[in-house]
Design an enzyme around this catalytic site. Sequence first.
Site, PDB file in Angstrom:
ATOM      1  N   THR A  39       0.921  -1.348   0.141  1.00  0.00           N
ATOM      2  CA  THR A  39       0.142  -0.123  -0.071  1.00  0.00           C
ATOM      3  C   THR A  39       0.726   1.265   0.072  1.00  0.00           C
ATOM      4  OG1 THR A  39      -1.894  -1.256   1.188  1.00  0.00           O
ATOM      5  CG2 THR A  39      -1.862   1.184   1.131  1.00  0.00           C
TER       6      THR A  39
ATOM      7  N   LYS B 120       5.987  10.596  21.144  1.00  0.00           N
ATOM      8  CA  LYS B 120       6.244  11.426  22.107  1.00  0.00           C
ATOM      9  C   LYS B 120       4.842  11.760  22.729  1.00  0.00           C
ATOM     10  CE  LYS B 120      10.074  13.826  19.644  1.00  0.00           C
ATOM     11  NZ  LYS B 120      10.413  14.996  18.724  1.00  0.00           N
TER      12      LYS B 120
END
Length: 305
Positions: A52, A80
């Site tokens: 993909t 994060k």
Amino acid sequence: MKHLMSPLDFTAEELDRLFDLANDIEKNPGKYAHACDGRILATCFYEPSTRTRLSFESAMIRLGGQVMGFADASSSSATKGESVSDTIRIISCYADICAMRHPKEGAPMVAAEKSGIPVINAGDGGHQHPTQTLTDLLTIRSLKGRLGNFTIGLCGDLKFGRTVHSLINALTRYEGIRFIFISPEELRVPDYITDALKEKGIPYEEVIRLETVMPRLDLLYMTRVQRERFFNEEDYVRLKDFYILNADKMMLAKKDMLVLHPLPRVNEISVEVDDDPRAAYFRQALYGVYVRMALILTLLEIQLP
């Protein structure tokens, strides 16, 4: 601004135009070689992908555009704690269009709501995989000459397979479709899909043995049993080799039946089937590039003279 979250986001007429464009790209690639000059596609893939992601990148490069992005969540600010909403707002500053894959269902929809650029759902959990469905439909239309009036068998992991769920939903809009669902009990198609088929009066059967229905199929859509969707290894090992399509089983099929597979395969299709002219899965992968090229042009509203 239009996004693609589901194959049903396009009407049947819009899909016909998209497929006509994809077929024209196939026949006249040079005509489109600079259609996206100066445009950038962001590929935001929060889970691994080969076909993909590379298909999207190939599509944009063939249109003359450029590509940026990440191939795994670990190489993005998601590590994060950055939200999908914040990520797409930032990506909107850098790119013109975004293809997003995410393990959580609905994540691309959340991104689309906050995005300043078109967002394409490149797969969200076990929910949808609309560009694979567009690929499947284009392959069927191109090789069979029609979308409708055929019997399609879907085999393997019908419970977790998002490609299967998307394809079934998309095919319900066409006349004369007959579904045969081939799977072990543990991997049957979800009830919400069969309930919808009943409501629409669309015929379907559920069987366990592939051999019993092979002679009746116009199309066979094979899928792998997906290790990443299982909660324990024991269940995966027990079911992973439940279906293996080989030359003996192909002898039971019609001479013009087509075998499709979204790939990657593990061993559910023997390599001995690859040379059978009815094996269409590698051609299917190429059609995936053409349909994504057409989709990028359509969502960016680029029209060639």
